[in-house]
Design a protein around this motif. Sequence first.
Motif, PDB file in Angstrom:
ATOM      1  N   SER A  74      56.925  24.786  63.937  1.00  0.00           N
ATOM      2  CA  SER A  74      58.154  24.522  64.750  1.00  0.00           C
ATOM      3  C   SER A  74      59.231  25.184  64.632  1.00  0.00           C
ATOM      4  O   SER A  74      59.409  25.837  63.517  1.00  0.00           O
ATOM      5  N   GLN A  75      60.163  25.378  65.514  1.00  0.00           N
ATOM      6  CA  GLN A  75      61.231  25.868  65.377  1.00  0.00           C
ATOM      7  C   GLN A  75      62.525  24.864  64.922  1.00  0.00           C
ATOM      8  O   GLN A  75      63.727  25.070  64.824  1.00  0.00           O
ATOM      9  N   ASP A  76      62.105  23.744  64.641  1.00  0.00           N
ATOM     10  CA  ASP A  76      63.007  22.590  64.313  1.00  0.00           C
ATOM     11  C   ASP A  76      63.455  22.869  62.722  1.00  0.00           C
ATOM     12  O   ASP A  76      63.370  23.337  62.040  1.00  0.00           O
ATOM     13  N   GLU A  78      63.533  20.548  60.346  1.00  0.00           N
ATOM     14  CA  GLU A  78      62.882  20.131  59.517  1.00  0.00           C
ATOM     15  C   GLU A  78      61.934  21.016  58.417  1.00  0.00           C
ATOM     16  O   GLU A  78      61.969  21.270  57.369  1.00  0.00           O
ATOM     17  N   HIS A 108      69.502  26.399  61.168  1.00  0.00           N
ATOM     18  CA  HIS A 108      68.659  25.852  60.019  1.00  0.00           C
ATOM     19  C   HIS A 108      68.396  27.103  59.035  1.00  0.00           C
ATOM     20  O   HIS A 108      68.376  26.577  57.798  1.00  0.00           O
TER      21      HIS A 108
END
Length: 260
Positions: A74-76, A78, A108
């Motif tokens: 994902s693009q998150d 974490e 991030h």
Amino acid sequence: MMNEALRAKLANKETAYGLWVTSEAPAVTEVAALLDLDWICIDMEHGYLDYKAIAGHLSAAAGSKLSVFVRPPSQDLEPIKRALDLGAHGIILPLVDTVDEINAAYQHFYYPPLGRRGIGGERNVKWGLDLENYVTQANKELMFVPMIETITSYENLDQILAVPGIETVFLGPGDMSASLGYVGEWEGPGVADINLDILARATAHGISSGIVARNTDEAIVRRDQGFGMVSLGSDIGLIIRQVRMMAEQLGKNTIGHRWF
């Protein structure tokens, strides 16, 4: 320096050949380095690879010129943060649609002042022994590669190509086809032209393009078209390709087909 050899090839308009890694076996990466491939992409978006598997692949690449990218699920925060903290040389970010998504992922990906990536004492900084060197160089050495694989990203291509820090984009013909209604097709109607248009427009911005080839003939075509990063396929896909070819030559029927 991270990605030094890869960047040199791209700057010289040479084709950098790579491998999509879907197996947890670090020997795959070791062999890729021994065969003098330029890069690999460890795929977390699909399949079952976890952070322990990523660490194994990165250890296998240590001391080589191989650039090791991770495609997160994902693009998150974490998955991006953890892949980089394990020592990944860059991220190939899936399903990018807009500049806003890139800017959010940048937070991030980059240390301040470009982002807000936190500083830790993990593998990337040699457990703290190389922290100062890594954190002062990472923002310019790491590579952030968005995937252009939806019709929305194609419609927003000029804005995406104008984002500072984009050196390479990676195309996803299968997902582009799906977004146009041709689910399950590698290059549905019109997608071949879209691929070449993305390549041309990226080149005009001084940005290289990457794509997966499904066989040797297609790799030659992509090289000659001017793609800077060409994947020769995936580890498992290459096994299937070779075994099928040998089996069919020996008179044994095989089943199914694989994209790459």
